[in-house]
Structures are given as structure tokens and as C-alpha cells.
Design an enzyme around this catalytic site. Structure first.
Site, PDB file in Angstrom:
ATOM      1  CB  CYS A 188      57.115 130.983  23.007  1.00  0.00           C
ATOM      2  SG  CYS A 188      58.482 129.894  23.398  1.00  0.00           S
ATOM      3  CB  CYS A 200      55.959 130.105  30.715  1.00  0.00           C
ATOM      4  SG  CYS A 200      54.991 129.345  29.381  1.00  0.00           S
ATOM      5  CE  LYS A 230      63.104 115.526  30.379  1.00  0.00           C
ATOM      6  NZ  LYS A 230      64.143 115.668  29.338  1.00  0.00           N
ATOM      7  NE  ARG A 240      65.471 124.452  25.802  1.00  0.00           N
ATOM      8  CZ  ARG A 240      64.667 123.464  25.367  1.00  0.00           C
ATOM      9  NH1 ARG A 240      63.514 123.751  24.820  1.00  0.00           N
ATOM     10  NH2 ARG A 240      65.048 122.215  25.461  1.00  0.00           N
ATOM     11  NE  ARG A 285      69.507 115.258  29.203  1.00  0.00           N
ATOM     12  CZ  ARG A 285      68.893 116.179  29.938  1.00  0.00           C
ATOM     13  NH1 ARG A 285      69.592 116.953  30.749  1.00  0.00           N
ATOM     14  NH2 ARG A 285      67.605 116.360  29.847  1.00  0.00           N
ATOM     15  CE1 TYR A 286      68.477 111.117  29.282  1.00  0.00           C
ATOM     16  CE2 TYR A 286      67.250 112.741  28.011  1.00  0.00           C
ATOM     17  CZ  TYR A 286      67.658 112.242  29.229  1.00  0.00           C
ATOM     18  OH  TYR A 286      67.269 112.861  30.377  1.00  0.00           O
ATOM     19  CG  ASP A 325      64.166 122.513  34.770  1.00  0.00           C
ATOM     20  OD1 ASP A 325      64.580 121.522  35.400  1.00  0.00           O
ATOM     21  OD2 ASP A 325      63.549 122.419  33.699  1.00  0.00           O
ATOM     22  NE  ARG A 369      65.276 109.238  24.461  1.00  0.00           N
ATOM     23  CZ  ARG A 369      65.318 109.083  25.784  1.00  0.00           C
ATOM     24  NH1 ARG A 369      64.496 109.737  26.561  1.00  0.00           N
ATOM     25  NH2 ARG A 369      66.198 108.262  26.323  1.00  0.00           N
ATOM     26  CG  ASP A 395      66.166 117.838  32.784  1.00  0.00           C
ATOM     27  OD1 ASP A 395      67.206 117.147  32.863  1.00  0.00           O
ATOM     28  OD2 ASP A 395      65.675 118.208  31.707  1.00  0.00           O
ATOM     29  CB  CYS A 434      60.445 129.805  30.257  1.00  0.00           C
ATOM     30  SG  CYS A 434      61.292 128.961  28.908  1.00  0.00           S
TER      31      CYS A 434
END
Ligand SMILES: *Cc1c(COP(=O)(O)O)cnc(C)c1O
Ligand code: SF4
Length: 321
Positions: A106, A110, A318, A115, A93-94, A274, A97, A311, A113
Site C-alpha cells: 500500500c 493504516c 457482510k 489485513r 465468498r459471494y 474488523d 463476485r 463483516d 487495517c
């Protein structure tokens, strides 16, 4: 372990959570419905911190029937990871980076989450060919200065595999910085062993961003594991999600940020939640988030204060709140 005493295991099924006393028998039907849709994992280190299903640790990791209730503003790809993914495993996206997601597994799942539609125990391990294509994508773009390994949790890769990945990335001449986003030292502090430390001991500056949401997650074992990382010269950053009833108070957030500093973790981002599916029970308004941070300023060290970040939907990126 002495003979006859089995090592505690990660709990993955509602029946196991009930047997361990973390959920009540009457929670079973709701938890089974959630388990059919979303991954569950409560590793021993985190299970031991849960006193009640509605305490700050229980809320984060125990399945809840509201996860299957979709609020109107929620989306299966809240920050447009998919739209910004040119090839499998890369999100770009940037300009300077790129994210590299070598796996979508994982050590703990969570319930909030962002994702959650993608992560799971059988998810998303990049093949050798996909990894080669990801390295080629990065190598062909000199504007990429930093690669952020995320997922899933890169620290649960075998040290051999992770070490190979880091060395392949540092061999790309324009890569100045590597970063790993992880929750693994909290889910399982023993993961930070000599083999992992050897894999992480590279020449290119490596930063590790640790996801933690409550001071009680930073146990003495976690502090010891993190100390091994800072001894290698790895700066540690803290990432926190603002979550209702978990950390949406001055006492909870201030306590977390101070615990991070004591563990040599610099609070970096406080994320606005999110809008992933079924996460509305964790929502805290930006006004409330700002009020808490404003209260904390002046009460605790400026070094303890992260940037409060949203975000934006649709891949817009962000922005500070
Ligand atoms: C969050 C994010 C990053 C990293 O952003 P920083 O502000 O540098 O921490 C990079 N790429 C994508 C796609 C992201 O979502
Ligand atoms: S550790 Fe990170 S990627 Fe994994 S479930 Fe939690 S928030 Fe999602």
C-alpha cells in the site's frame, strides 16, 4: 524540482517520523517495537495533514504502542480471507463476485487495517503464473460477474501492469463489471497521471471505491485527481471505517460524507471496525455508530448516507447493522 531541493519522501521509520516532527523522541522505543511487526508508511501528502499525533490523520497512520496489545476478541484473519482463498490472490465468498489481490503493498499503512498481518512493502506481488491461474479460476466460473481488484492497493501497480490485468479480465466473456478498491489517490494524488488514466480507460464498466475516513483527507489535490477519474466515466464510491477519535461524531462523519459528495464520491459503506490485532483503541460500538447515522439522516442529503456494514467473523459475510 529545482536543484538542491529534494522531493519529499514517504516516511517509513520511527527516526524519520521523529525527524519530521510527527512523533516525539520519547515515542521512539514504542514505535520501533511496532515497526518490527507492522509496516509503516506516511507519504508526504498525508504527513502534511498531520498537526498532532492524536489528530484524526495522525491517529490513522502513526505507529502506537497499543498495536502490540492483543485484545481477547481480536484475530489475525478477522474476516477469514485466508479460509475463503481457493488459490493465491483470489478470495471468493459471494458466488457472483471474486476479489483479486494482485499485490499486498500500500502507499500508506493504516494502523487499523483488517489485513495488517498480510500487507507490507515486500508483500504478495502475484507472479505471472499465479496471475494466470487467477484468470483461469475466474474464466472457469461463469457465475462470477464482477471482479474486485484489491490488496494492498492495485493503483500503485505500474500502469502497464494494471492495464494488462484489466484487459485480461474484460476479455473473460461473463465479466460484466470491474471494481478497484484503493486509497492511493488520497495517499498520493499525483498517482492519477495520464499513464494511469490510459490504463483505466476500458470498455467494461469500471467502478472505483475510495477509502477515506476524514474530510481533511479530501484535499483540493485529491478532488482534482478524482475529477480526472470521473471524466473517464468511472463512478466513484466511498468506503469509510468508523474509528474512535477519528470520525465517531456527527460533525466528523457528516463532514466527510459531504466532502465525498463534493468530490463526486458516493458514500457506499461505513464499515464497523474488523477485530484485527492491536486495533481496540479504534473501537466504536455498533450502538454508537447507529446513533450517529440516525442523527445524520434528515440533517444531510440522503445521497450522502452509506450503508453501515459489519463483516462477520469466520467468513460469514457482510450484514447491514
Ligand atoms: C466485501 C467483499 C466483497 C464485495 O462486497 P460488496 O458488498 O459487493 O461491496 C466481495 N467479496 C468479498 C470476499 C468481500 O469481503
Ligand atoms: S490502504 Fe487499505 S489495505 Fe492498505 S493498510 Fe490501509 S486499510 Fe489496509
Amino acid at each position: 524540482m529545482p536543484d538542491g531541493i529534494s522531493k519529499p519522501r514517504t516516511l517509513r521509520y520511527p527516526a524519520e517520523l521523529i525527524a519530521a516532527g510527527l512523533l516525539a523522541p520519547e515515542d521512539r522505543a514504542g514505535a520501533e517495537a511496532v515497526a518490527a511487526r507492522y509496516a509503516i508508511a506516511v507519504p508526504p501528502a498525508l504527513g502534511a495533514l498531520i498537526g498532532h499525533k492524536n489528530d484524526p490523520i495522525g491517529l490513522q497512520f502513526l505507529p502506537h504502542p497499543d498495536e502490540l496489545v492483543l485484545a481477547p476478541h481480536e484475530s489475525t484473519d478477522p474476516i477469514a480471507d485466508e479460509a475463503l482463498s481457493p488459490i493465491p490472490g483470489i478470495v471468493h465468498r459471494y458466488p457472483d463476485r471474486a476479489l483479486l489481490k494482485p499485490l499486498l503493498t500500500c502507499p500508506v499503512y493504516c494502523r487499523f487495517c483488517f489485513r495488517r498481518e498480510q500487507v507490507g512493502p515486500d508483500g504478495g506481488l502475484l507472479s505471472e503464473a499465479e496471475l494466470a491461474a487467477a484468470y483461469a479460476y475466474i474464466a472457469a466460473r461463469p457465475e462470477i460477474r464482477e471482479v474486485i481488484l484489491t490488496g494492498g492497493d492495485p493503483l500503485i501497480l505500474s500502469p502497464r501492469r494494471l492495464g494488462e490485468m484489466l484487459r485480461r479480465l474484460q476479455a473473460i466473456p461473463h465479466i460484466e463489471i470491474l471494481r478497484i478498491h484503493t486509497r492511493a489517490p488520497i495517499a498520493d494524488p499525483a498517482i492519477v497521471n495520464d499513464a494511469l488514466l490510459a490504463a483505466l480507460d476500458i470498455e467494461t464498466p469500471l467502478y472505483i471505491a475510495l477509502h477515506a475516513n476524514h474530510a481533511s483527507e479530501i484535499t483540493p489535490d485529491v478532488v482534482r485527481a478524482l475529477r480526472k477519474l470521473t471524466r473517464l466515466g468511472i463512478p466513484l464510491l466511498g468506503q469509510t471505517v468508523l474509528l474512535a477519535d477519528v470520525n465517531d461524531s456527527e460533525a466528523a462523519l457528516g463532514g466527510l460524507f459531504r466532502a465525498m459528495l463534493r468530490a463526486r464520491v458516493k458514500p457506499y459503506y461505513l464499515h464497523q471496525l474488523d477485530p484485527a490485532p492491536g486495533t481496540a483503541r479504534f473501537h466504536v460500538s455498533p450502538e454508537r455508530g447507529r446513533a450517529i447515522l440516525n442523527q445524520l439522516r434528515g440533517q444531510i442529503s440522503g445521497t450522502a448516507l452509506p450503508t453501515y456494514i459489519l463483516d462477520r467473523a469466520g467468513g460469514l459475510g457482510k450484514i447491514p447493522l
